[in-house]
Design an enzyme around this catalytic site. Structure first.
Site, PDB file in Angstrom:
ATOM      1  N   GLU A 147       0.857  -1.185   0.000  1.00 18.57           N
ATOM      2  CA  GLU A 147       0.000   0.000   0.000  1.00 18.57           C
ATOM      3  C   GLU A 147       0.894   1.236   0.000  1.00 18.57           C
ATOM      4  OE1 GLU A 147      -3.088   1.974   3.159  1.00 18.57           O
ATOM      5  OE2 GLU A 147      -3.047  -0.209   3.019  1.00 18.57           O
ATOM      6  N   ASP A 152      -5.415  10.266   9.013  1.00 14.23           N
ATOM      7  CA  ASP A 152      -4.090   9.816   9.402  1.00 14.23           C
ATOM      8  C   ASP A 152      -3.687  10.390  10.749  1.00 14.23           C
ATOM      9  OD1 ASP A 152      -3.791   8.412   7.025  1.00 14.23           O
ATOM     10  OD2 ASP A 152      -2.955  10.140   5.973  1.00 14.23           O
TER      11      ASP A 152
END
Length: 278
Positions: A49, A60
């Site tokens: 990824e 995030d």
């Protein structure tokens, strides 16, 4: 079959789960990031990824936010991320690559153009964190037309009535966000995973990859006992960051991250064997 389907089918025949490490494109610089990407398959990555740096990565945690800032300061862009994959594909035709990012850079690039270019360089799947289910058609037709899997995120808070709607049009695998909140903070317990996996299995035949909060080999092993893959992100970025000197890569940067991937891969590969032998 797509590269993602082929890889999961092969792993199923082997009776083991997948390790999916995450790196941020261009962190801490393009050359180091490219070298790291090339080294991941031999270290034990089954799929990879790649995060696309963005100025406002709302899902995030601090670790990946800092990685994104380092990458952006070093000149990372969506176009350069695609070029990174293209270079990787010159040496590796088999390891699936998934881009994870946010909608804004794709909109700036152009939805259709992005899907065409991503497929052309060898991207296999897309995870668009902030793409609402109700607006999936912004991307889905172009992705499907170009053979890109669109991987949807589901969370413990996604109720049973909404699950089929969220997963409609999803392909490749399901990304199960094992915790509520941002990446790299807390970790779901084995009991929590065991409670939530059956309801996912009832509504999809796709492999389930478990991410958010997996930081060590033991947690990665538990993830593949409960699901089909373990996604490890913040822990690897933390390791990378610890090797930097004033934000710059050192001779320890790539080896340290790859060593950690090897440890995670060993745990993932042996997880189901140890479970059967228990």
């Amino acid at each position: 079959m797509s590269r993602i389907q082929t890889r999961f089918a092969a792993l199923k025949r082997e009776g083991r789960g997948a390790l999916i490490p995450f790196i941020e494109a261009g962190d801490p610089d393009a050359e180091t990031s490219q070298t790291l990407l090339h080294g991941l398959p031999a270290a034990g990555a089954d799929l990879i990824e790649i995060g696309v740096p963005f100025t406002d990565p709302m899902a995030d945690g601090p670790t990946i936010q800092r990685a994104g800032r380092r990458a952006l300061e070093a000149g990372a862009t969506l176009a350069k991320t695609l070029a990174m994959v293209e270079t990787f594909r010159q040496q590796d035709k088999d390891t699936p690559i998934i881009l994870m990012g946010y909608l804004n850079p794709i909109e700036t690039y152009g939805h259709e153009r992005f899907c065409v270019d991503a497929a052309a360089v060898g991207v296999d799947g897309l995870i668009i964190v902030d793409l609402p289910t109700e607006e999936a058609d912004l991307i889905l037709p172009f992705a499907t037309a170009n053979g890109l899997d669109v991987i949807r995120l589901v969370a413990p808070t996604t109720d049973d009535a909404r699950l089929p709607h969220v997963l409609n049009g999803s392909s490749g695998f399901v990304y199960y966000v094992s915790i509520t909140g941002i990446t790299g903070t807390v970790t779901a317990s084995a009991e929590q995973l065991a409670q939530n996996m059956p309801r996912l299995r009832r509504v999809t035949d796709l492999p389930v990859a478990i991410g958010f909060g997996i930081r060590n080999p033991a947690q990665a092993a538990e993830a593949v006992r409960q699901g089909d893959a373990a996604i490890v992100a913040s822990a690897l970025i933390d390791t990378l960051a610890e090797t930097l000197d004033d934000g710059r890569a050192t001779d320890r940067t790539v080896p340290a991250v790859l060593d950690q991937v090897r440890q995670l891969a060993e745990a993932v590969r042996s997880a189901r064997l140890s479970a059967r032998g228990a």
